[in-house]
Design a protein around this motif. Structure first.
Motif, PDB file in Angstrom:
ATOM      1  N   THR A 310       0.847  -1.188   0.000  1.00 13.69           N
ATOM      2  CA  THR A 310       0.000   0.000   0.000  1.00 13.69           C
ATOM      3  C   THR A 310       0.889   1.248   0.000  1.00 13.69           C
ATOM      4  OG1 THR A 310      -1.702  -1.156   1.255  1.00 13.69           O
ATOM      5  CG2 THR A 310      -1.790   1.261   1.269  1.00 13.69           C
ATOM      6  N   PHE A 311       1.978   1.167   0.767  1.00 16.72           N
ATOM      7  CA  PHE A 311       2.947   2.268   0.846  1.00 16.72           C
ATOM      8  C   PHE A 311       4.336   1.650   0.791  1.00 16.72           C
ATOM      9  CE2 PHE A 311       5.317   5.773   2.621  1.00 16.72           C
ATOM     10  CZ  PHE A 311       4.599   6.905   2.251  1.00 16.72           C
ATOM     11  N   THR A 312       5.124   2.034  -0.203  1.00 16.05           N
ATOM     12  CA  THR A 312       6.458   1.454  -0.383  1.00 16.05           C
ATOM     13  C   THR A 312       7.540   2.465  -0.008  1.00 16.05           C
ATOM     14  OG1 THR A 312       5.679   0.054  -2.186  1.00 16.05           O
ATOM     15  CG2 THR A 312       8.054   0.376  -2.022  1.00 16.05           C
ATOM     16  N   ILE A 313       8.522   1.987   0.716  1.00 17.64           N
ATOM     17  CA  ILE A 313       9.691   2.809   1.075  1.00 17.64           C
ATOM     18  C   ILE A 313      10.940   2.084   0.571  1.00 17.64           C
ATOM     19  CG2 ILE A 313      11.131   3.661   2.961  1.00 17.64           C
ATOM     20  CD1 ILE A 313       8.632   4.126   4.582  1.00 17.64           C
ATOM     21  N   GLU A 314      11.736   2.786  -0.228  1.00 15.95           N
ATOM     22  CA  GLU A 314      12.980   2.202  -0.740  1.00 15.95           C
ATOM     23  C   GLU A 314      14.161   2.840  -0.026  1.00 15.95           C
ATOM     24  OE1 GLU A 314      13.536   1.437  -4.905  1.00 15.95           O
ATOM     25  OE2 GLU A 314      11.409   1.813  -5.321  1.00 15.95           O
ATOM     26  N   LEU A 315      15.016   1.986   0.539  1.00 14.65           N
ATOM     27  CA  LEU A 315      16.207   2.471   1.240  1.00 14.65           C
ATOM     28  C   LEU A 315      17.393   2.528   0.291  1.00 14.65           C
ATOM     29  CD1 LEU A 315      16.135   0.653   4.687  1.00 14.65           C
ATOM     30  CD2 LEU A 315      15.607   3.006   4.179  1.00 14.65           C
ATOM     31  N   PRO A 316      18.108   3.656   0.233  1.00 17.04           N
ATOM     32  CA  PRO A 316      19.280   3.752  -0.641  1.00 17.04           C
ATOM     33  C   PRO A 316      20.471   3.003  -0.046  1.00 17.04           C
ATOM     34  CG  PRO A 316      19.057   5.761   0.619  1.00 17.04           C
ATOM     35  CD  PRO A 316      17.860   4.909   0.958  1.00 17.04           C
ATOM     36  N   PRO A 317      21.306   2.381  -0.870  1.00 19.18           N
ATOM     37  CA  PRO A 317      22.537   1.777  -0.342  1.00 19.18           C
ATOM     38  C   PRO A 317      23.479   2.867   0.151  1.00 19.18           C
ATOM     39  CG  PRO A 317      22.538   1.736  -2.746  1.00 19.18           C
ATOM     40  CD  PRO A 317      21.185   2.213  -2.324  1.00 19.18           C
ATOM     41  N   LEU A 318      24.378   2.507   1.035  1.00 22.63           N
ATOM     42  CA  LEU A 318      25.277   3.492   1.639  1.00 22.63           C
ATOM     43  C   LEU A 318      26.158   4.169   0.596  1.00 22.63           C
ATOM     44  CD1 LEU A 318      26.193   4.826   4.234  1.00 22.63           C
ATOM     45  CD2 LEU A 318      27.753   2.906   4.626  1.00 22.63           C
ATOM     46  N   ARG A 319      26.543   3.454  -0.455  1.00 21.47           N
ATOM     47  CA  ARG A 319      27.413   4.043  -1.484  1.00 21.47           C
ATOM     48  C   ARG A 319      26.740   5.194  -2.227  1.00 21.47           C
ATOM     49  NH1 ARG A 319      25.727  -0.876  -3.004  1.00 21.47           N
ATOM     50  NH2 ARG A 319      24.360  -1.038  -4.825  1.00 21.47           N
ATOM     51  N   GLU A 320      25.402   5.281  -2.130  1.00 19.59           N
ATOM     52  CA  GLU A 320      24.676   6.355  -2.803  1.00 19.59           C
ATOM     53  C   GLU A 320      24.367   7.525  -1.864  1.00 19.59           C
ATOM     54  OE1 GLU A 320      21.217   4.831  -4.745  1.00 19.59           O
ATOM     55  OE2 GLU A 320      22.354   3.444  -6.030  1.00 19.59           O
ATOM     56  N   ARG A 321      24.849   7.429  -0.640  1.00 25.89           N
ATOM     57  CA  ARG A 321      24.666   8.545   0.297  1.00 25.89           C
ATOM     58  C   ARG A 321      25.928   8.695   1.165  1.00 25.89           C
ATOM     59  NH1 ARG A 321      22.338   6.972   5.527  1.00 25.89           N
ATOM     60  NH2 ARG A 321      21.926   4.743   5.636  1.00 25.89           N
ATOM     61  N   ARG A 322      27.044   8.884   0.481  1.00 26.96           N
ATOM     62  CA  ARG A 322      28.339   8.927   1.152  1.00 26.96           C
ATOM     63  C   ARG A 322      28.450  10.070   2.154  1.00 26.96           C
ATOM     64  NH1 ARG A 322      31.913   5.390  -1.198  1.00 26.96           N
ATOM     65  NH2 ARG A 322      31.324   4.608  -3.255  1.00 26.96           N
ATOM     66  N   GLU A 323      27.672  11.134   1.948  1.00 24.36           N
ATOM     67  CA  GLU A 323      27.744  12.251   2.886  1.00 24.36           C
ATOM     68  C   GLU A 323      27.271  11.862   4.285  1.00 24.36           C
ATOM     69  OE1 GLU A 323      24.240  13.435   0.134  1.00 24.36           O
ATOM     70  OE2 GLU A 323      25.753  11.863   0.202  1.00 24.36           O
ATOM     71  N   ASP A 324      26.601  10.718   4.402  1.00 18.50           N
ATOM     72  CA  ASP A 324      26.149  10.245   5.713  1.00 18.50           C
ATOM     73  C   ASP A 324      27.209   9.428   6.446  1.00 18.50           C
ATOM     74  OD1 ASP A 324      23.647  11.391   5.408  1.00 18.50           O
ATOM     75  OD2 ASP A 324      22.804   9.618   4.451  1.00 18.50           O
ATOM     76  N   ILE A 325      28.263   9.029   5.751  1.00 11.91           N
ATOM     77  CA  ILE A 325      29.276   8.153   6.360  1.00 11.91           C
ATOM     78  C   ILE A 325      29.936   8.800   7.581  1.00 11.91           C
ATOM     79  CG2 ILE A 325      31.525   7.051   5.970  1.00 11.91           C
ATOM     80  CD1 ILE A 325      30.528   6.324   3.156  1.00 11.91           C
ATOM     81  N   PRO A 326      30.364  10.085   7.532  1.00 12.36           N
ATOM     82  CA  PRO A 326      30.964  10.660   8.751  1.00 12.36           C
ATOM     83  C   PRO A 326      30.009  10.659   9.938  1.00 12.36           C
ATOM     84  CG  PRO A 326      31.498  12.006   6.836  1.00 12.36           C
ATOM     85  CD  PRO A 326      30.483  11.004   6.380  1.00 12.36           C
ATOM     86  N   LEU A 327      28.735  10.956   9.713  1.00  5.61           N
ATOM     87  CA  LEU A 327      27.750  10.940  10.799  1.00  5.61           C
ATOM     88  C   LEU A 327      27.598   9.542  11.386  1.00  5.61           C
ATOM     89  CD1 LEU A 327      24.798  13.147   9.462  1.00  5.61           C
ATOM     90  CD2 LEU A 327      26.109  13.567  11.545  1.00  5.61           C
ATOM     91  N   LEU A 328      27.452   8.562  10.501  1.00  2.38           N
ATOM     92  CA  LEU A 328      27.286   7.175  10.952  1.00  2.38           C
ATOM     93  C   LEU A 328      28.536   6.686  11.683  1.00  2.38           C
ATOM     94  CD1 LEU A 328      25.598   5.826   7.722  1.00  2.38           C
ATOM     95  CD2 LEU A 328      24.559   5.745   9.991  1.00  2.38           C
ATOM     96  N   ALA A 329      29.705   6.971  11.108  1.00  3.22           N
ATOM     97  CA  ALA A 329      30.959   6.520  11.725  1.00  3.22           C
ATOM     98  C   ALA A 329      31.136   7.149  13.105  1.00  3.22           C
ATOM     99  CB  ALA A 329      32.140   6.852  10.812  1.00  3.22           C
ATOM    100  N   ALA A 330      30.821   8.442  13.228  1.00  8.00           N
ATOM    101  CA  ALA A 330      30.939   9.124  14.524  1.00  8.00           C
ATOM    102  C   ALA A 330      29.971   8.523  15.541  1.00  8.00           C
ATOM    103  CB  ALA A 330      30.673  10.615  14.356  1.00  8.00           C
ATOM    104  N   HIS A 331      28.771   8.191  15.077  1.00 12.48           N
ATOM    105  CA  HIS A 331      27.775   7.571  15.969  1.00 12.48           C
ATOM    106  C   HIS A 331      28.264   6.220  16.479  1.00 12.48           C
ATOM    107  CE1 HIS A 331      23.990   5.960  17.448  1.00 12.48           C
ATOM    108  NE2 HIS A 331      24.113   4.937  16.611  1.00 12.48           N
TER     109      HIS A 331
END
Length: 470
Positions: A310-331
């Motif tokens: 009814t409602f679909t959510i697609e999650l992007p792979p990490l390689r397509e959102r590299r700007e999030d890597i520093p945040l995730l790594a720090a966490h």
């Protein structure tokens, strides 16, 4: 605090005019340099104008270097302090380091040594401030539950979750393994009207067909051999709450029709039962498999697919959102360093660059495990590249030749550091043997180790050496 686009502010305190002039001549063009003859005047200035680094002589009239160090640490515990000391009073400098000084420089001052120590101190300061900023950003605007990200894709994901969560719509979450599909399901539940009720999950790929059916629908006493008592299934236990069907694409085809009927009517029979059970359950499902391709092959029911999405959510792979890597790594760094009881403040620039450039086929889960391993291996305040898993380092080495060329000075520093580490590994952390093999004096070898932040203790364990070398 370092200000973007402005020179780092360095405060030098020394009662010798010649030393102050030397620092002004060597560093005045690269930094916002302020020199003081007395410690009290420097401390008053620091209270008015924050700095990025303090360099102080130990032996001075009035307030000495130890007192300056104490007061600076009261003012800003993270502000690095480098002490100047005559060669014969190195013991005092070591005592200052025990009390919080970042490092020391011996007189007469050697320009190359001084510049390298200052660069490292300012880099540490920058990393500490960046890590603090990342943590604040995580708390304020770049997280939703356990989900983390500032990329446009993740910000859009947060909006979708908050939009669908208050409804009773079934949600289908699509994404590669390790992207955080269960975290999305839990975030939807946490912001839903059913958040006070139960949240249950089951991995459809982890059970054979008959066992999965009994887990979902339950069974009556005597329904099969071993059914010595009646058991409620997850659908029944989750009544009023939320049921997460993880890896729905692996659900056996015969079972899919029974799940479809339960979803459409809210009714089902336990195995061996004759009484219809009625439930009100919100279903969220996920898969890393191509459901439309499975439908074309006859391995997944089309009617179930349309009932689930009814409602679909697609999650992007990490390689397509590299700007999030520093945040995730720090966490993950903060999480595992706290768990291990270690004071680790961030990643070296080289380490962070490797993390940013690695493709992460295992996505966020793989990054988390890489940081966990690095925390275990780290003995200092910063995570260095050699603590990363072998597959990450090997990929970094292959891409090294594609990188921008280093300056002569940077290349020489990298070579010296790598050479020292190689010699220490070869001689299992024995500095005397390593220095002899390198053809330099043991004291000089130690000085270079200190400049590059190398500890011989890291190379004394043969098992660790083998692991690092991959």
């Amino acid at each position: 605090m370092e200000r973007p686009g402005l020179k780092p502010r360095v405060v030098v305190i020394d009662d010798e005019e010649g030393i102050r002039r030397l620092f002004q001549r060597l560093l005045g063009k690269r930094y916002d340099l302020q020199t003081f003859e007395r410690g009290l005047a420097a401390l008053e200035d620091l209270q008015r104008t924050p700095a990025d680094l303090v360099i102080t002589d130990l032996k001075m009239p009035g307030i000495d270097g130890m007192e300056v160090l104490r007061r600076v640490k009261e003012l800003d515990p993270d502000l690095p302090v480098i002490v100047l000391t005559a060669y014969g009073t190195v013991e005092n400098a070591v005592e200052a380091m025990k009390k919080g000084a970042y490092d020391y420089i011996t007189k007469p001052v050697q320009a190359e040594e001084m510049e390298l120590v200052i660069e490292k101190a300012l880099e540490r300061r920058r990393l500490l401030l960046e890590n603090r900023l990342l943590h604040r950003e995580l708390q304020e605007k770049y997280s939703l539950g356990a989900l983390i990200g500032k990329s446009p894709a993740m910000q859009q994901l947060f909006r979708l979750i908050l939009t669908v969560a208050p409804t009773d719509a079934t949600v289908l979450i699509l994404g590669e393994s390790g992207t955080g599909k269960e975290l999305v399901a839990k975030a939807i539940y946490a912001h839903s009207l059913r958040k006070e009720k139960v949240f249950l999950s089951i991995n459809c790929a982890a059970f054979p067909e008959t066992l999965l059916e009994s887990e979902l629908f339950g069974y009556e006493k005597g329904a099969f051999t071993g059914a010595s008592s009646t058991k409620k299934g997850l659908l029944e236990v989750a009544d009023g709450g939320t049921l997460f069907l993880d890896e729905i694409g692996d659900m056996p085809l015969p079972l899919q029709s029974k799940v479809l009927r339960a979803l459409e009517s809210g009714e089902f029979l336990r195995l061996g039962g004759r009484t219809l059970m009625q439930v009100d359950v919100r279903v969220i499902s996920s898969t890393n498999r191509p459901l439309k391709a499975l439908m074309a092959e006859g391995k997944f029911r089309e009617d179930l697919f349309y009932r689930l999405n009814t409602f679909t959510i697609e999650l992007p792979p990490l390689r397509e959102r590299r700007e999030d890597i520093p945040l995730l790594a720090a966490h993950f760094l903060r999480q595992y360093a706290t768990k291990a009881g270690k004071e680790i403040h961030g990643f070296t620039p080289e380490t962070l660059e490797i993390l940013l450039n690695y493709p992460w086929p295992g996505n966020v889960r793989q990054l988390e495990k890489a940081v966990e391993r690095a925390v275990i291996m780290t003995r200092g305040e910063l995570v260095e590249a050699h603590t990363l898993p072998a597959e990450v380092l090997q990929t970094a080495e292959k891409s090294l030749f594609k990188a921008e060329p280093l300056s002569f000075r940077e290349a020489r520093q990298r070579f010296e550091r790598d050479y020292l580490i190689t010699m220490l590994r070869r001689h299992r952390g024995n500095v005397t043997a390593a220095a002899e093999a390198a053809g330099i004096h043991r004291t000089h070898f130690y000085q270079k180790m200190r400049l590059y932040g190398i500890s011989e203790a890291e190379y004394r364990n043969p098992d660790m050496m083998g692991e690092e070398e991959g």
